[in-house]
Design a protein around this motif. Structure first.
Motif, mmCIF file in Angstrom:
data_model
loop_
_atom_site.group_PDB
_atom_site.id
_atom_site.type_symbol
_atom_site.label_atom_id
_atom_site.label_comp_id
_atom_site.label_asym_id
_atom_site.label_seq_id
_atom_site.Cartn_x
_atom_site.Cartn_y
_atom_site.Cartn_z
ATOM 1 N N PRO A 126 12.364 6.871 -11.777
ATOM 2 C CA PRO A 126 13.559 7.633 -11.422
ATOM 3 C C PRO A 126 13.205 8.933 -10.695
ATOM 4 O O PRO A 126 12.352 9.690 -11.141
ATOM 5 C CB PRO A 126 14.210 7.928 -12.779
ATOM 6 N N GLY A 127 13.854 9.150 -9.564
ATOM 7 C CA GLY A 127 13.641 10.373 -8.803
ATOM 8 C C GLY A 127 12.381 10.392 -7.967
ATOM 9 O O GLY A 127 12.104 11.361 -7.278
ATOM 10 N N GLY A 128 11.589 9.328 -8.001
ATOM 11 C CA GLY A 128 10.340 9.310 -7.252
ATOM 12 C C GLY A 128 10.368 8.278 -6.139
ATOM 13 O O GLY A 128 11.175 7.358 -6.135
ATOM 14 N N TRP A 129 9.497 8.465 -5.194
ATOM 15 C CA TRP A 129 9.372 7.510 -4.103
ATOM 16 C C TRP A 129 8.604 6.288 -4.576
ATOM 17 O O TRP A 129 7.658 6.397 -5.353
ATOM 18 C CB TRP A 129 8.578 8.130 -2.952
ATOM 19 N N VAL A 130 8.979 5.119 -4.097
ATOM 20 C CA VAL A 130 8.189 3.908 -4.264
ATOM 21 C C VAL A 130 7.495 3.696 -2.927
ATOM 22 O O VAL A 130 8.154 3.480 -1.913
ATOM 23 C CB VAL A 130 9.075 2.697 -4.628
ATOM 24 N N ILE A 131 6.177 3.813 -2.909
ATOM 25 C CA ILE A 131 5.428 3.717 -1.656
ATOM 26 C C ILE A 131 5.071 2.262 -1.421
ATOM 27 O O ILE A 131 4.328 1.651 -2.179
ATOM 28 C CB ILE A 131 4.167 4.598 -1.713
ATOM 29 N N ASN A 132 5.657 1.687 -0.379
ATOM 30 C CA ASN A 132 5.427 0.292 -0.022
ATOM 31 C C ASN A 132 5.501 0.211 1.498
ATOM 32 O O ASN A 132 6.512 -0.200 2.057
ATOM 33 C CB ASN A 132 6.483 -0.604 -0.690
ATOM 34 N N PRO A 133 4.425 0.644 2.189
ATOM 35 C CA PRO A 133 4.494 0.766 3.637
ATOM 36 C C PRO A 133 4.627 -0.582 4.337
ATOM 37 O O PRO A 133 4.099 -1.593 3.882
ATOM 38 C CB PRO A 133 3.176 1.433 4.006
ATOM 39 N N THR A 134 5.360 -0.581 5.432
ATOM 40 C CA THR A 134 5.408 -1.725 6.325
ATOM 41 C C THR A 134 4.886 -1.244 7.668
ATOM 42 O O THR A 134 4.943 -0.059 7.987
ATOM 43 C CB THR A 134 6.841 -2.264 6.472
ATOM 44 N N VAL A 135 4.373 -2.139 8.433
ATOM 45 C CA VAL A 135 3.744 -1.766 9.693
ATOM 46 C C VAL A 135 4.579 -2.299 10.850
ATOM 47 O O VAL A 135 5.043 -3.433 10.819
ATOM 48 C CB VAL A 135 2.305 -2.333 9.756
ATOM 49 N N ASN A 136 4.758 -1.470 11.863
ATOM 50 C CA ASN A 136 5.428 -1.876 13.095
ATOM 51 C C ASN A 136 4.680 -3.066 13.666
ATOM 52 O O ASN A 136 3.453 -3.087 13.688
ATOM 53 C CB ASN A 136 5.407 -0.676 14.055
ATOM 54 N N MET A 137 5.399 -4.049 14.191
ATOM 55 C CA MET A 137 4.744 -5.259 14.688
ATOM 56 C C MET A 137 3.815 -4.981 15.866
ATOM 57 O O MET A 137 2.974 -5.806 16.200
ATOM 58 C CB MET A 137 5.777 -6.306 15.075
ATOM 59 N N HIS A 138 3.913 -3.808 16.490
ATOM 60 C CA HIS A 138 3.060 -3.480 17.626
ATOM 61 C C HIS A 138 1.844 -2.650 17.228
ATOM 62 O O HIS A 138 1.021 -2.337 18.076
ATOM 63 C CB HIS A 138 3.873 -2.726 18.690
ATOM 64 N N MET A 139 1.728 -2.288 15.959
ATOM 65 C CA MET A 139 0.590 -1.485 15.510
ATOM 66 C C MET A 139 -0.533 -2.398 15.036
ATOM 67 O O MET A 139 -0.294 -3.343 14.290
ATOM 68 C CB MET A 139 1.007 -0.547 14.369
ATOM 69 N N PRO A 140 -1.779 -2.115 15.445
ATOM 70 C CA PRO A 140 -2.901 -2.932 14.970
ATOM 71 C C PRO A 140 -3.218 -2.630 13.510
ATOM 72 O O PRO A 140 -2.895 -1.560 13.000
ATOM 73 C CB PRO A 140 -4.061 -2.502 15.878
ATOM 74 N N GLU A 141 -3.847 -3.584 12.849
ATOM 75 C CA GLU A 141 -4.284 -3.374 11.464
ATOM 76 C C GLU A 141 -5.501 -2.465 11.449
ATOM 77 O O GLU A 141 -6.207 -2.330 12.440
ATOM 78 C CB GLU A 141 -4.668 -4.721 10.838
#
Length: 96
Positions: free
Chosen positions: A5-20
């Protein structure tokens, strides 16, 4: 990841044009934090590098402080210094 509660859930997604991130970037990050106690760091995004008397490498990372519940997670900017002889050291960690 748990929802707090009240905190961020960090679950990044990557733009399809960004390399890994490359294996060498991931390996460098993990090697720099290998002996770190008290917190866990996970690289989320490699930002880039700067050539100085060696090379500075910058990431956005997830930091998990190892404390009693609840787990405290934040996003941080991590800069790692790679010397000319390839030794790694943490240059800075700052909250973003």
């Amino acid at each position: 990841m748990e929802n707090h509660p009240g905190g961020w859930v960090i679950n990044p997604t990557v733009n399809m044009h960004m390399p890994e991130m490359s294996e060498s970037q991931i390996s460098m990050f993990e090697a720099a934090f290998r002996d770190m106690d008290g917190a866990g760091f996970t690289p989320l995004l490699y930002l880039g590098s700067q050539t100085v008397a060696g090379t500075l490498h910058a990431w956005i990372a997830q930091r998990r402080l190892i404390t009693s519940h609840p787990v405290h997670q934040t996003a941080v900017k991590v800069v790692i210094f790679e010397s000319l002889d390839k030794k790694l050291s943490i240059h800075s960690i700052s909250e973003i």
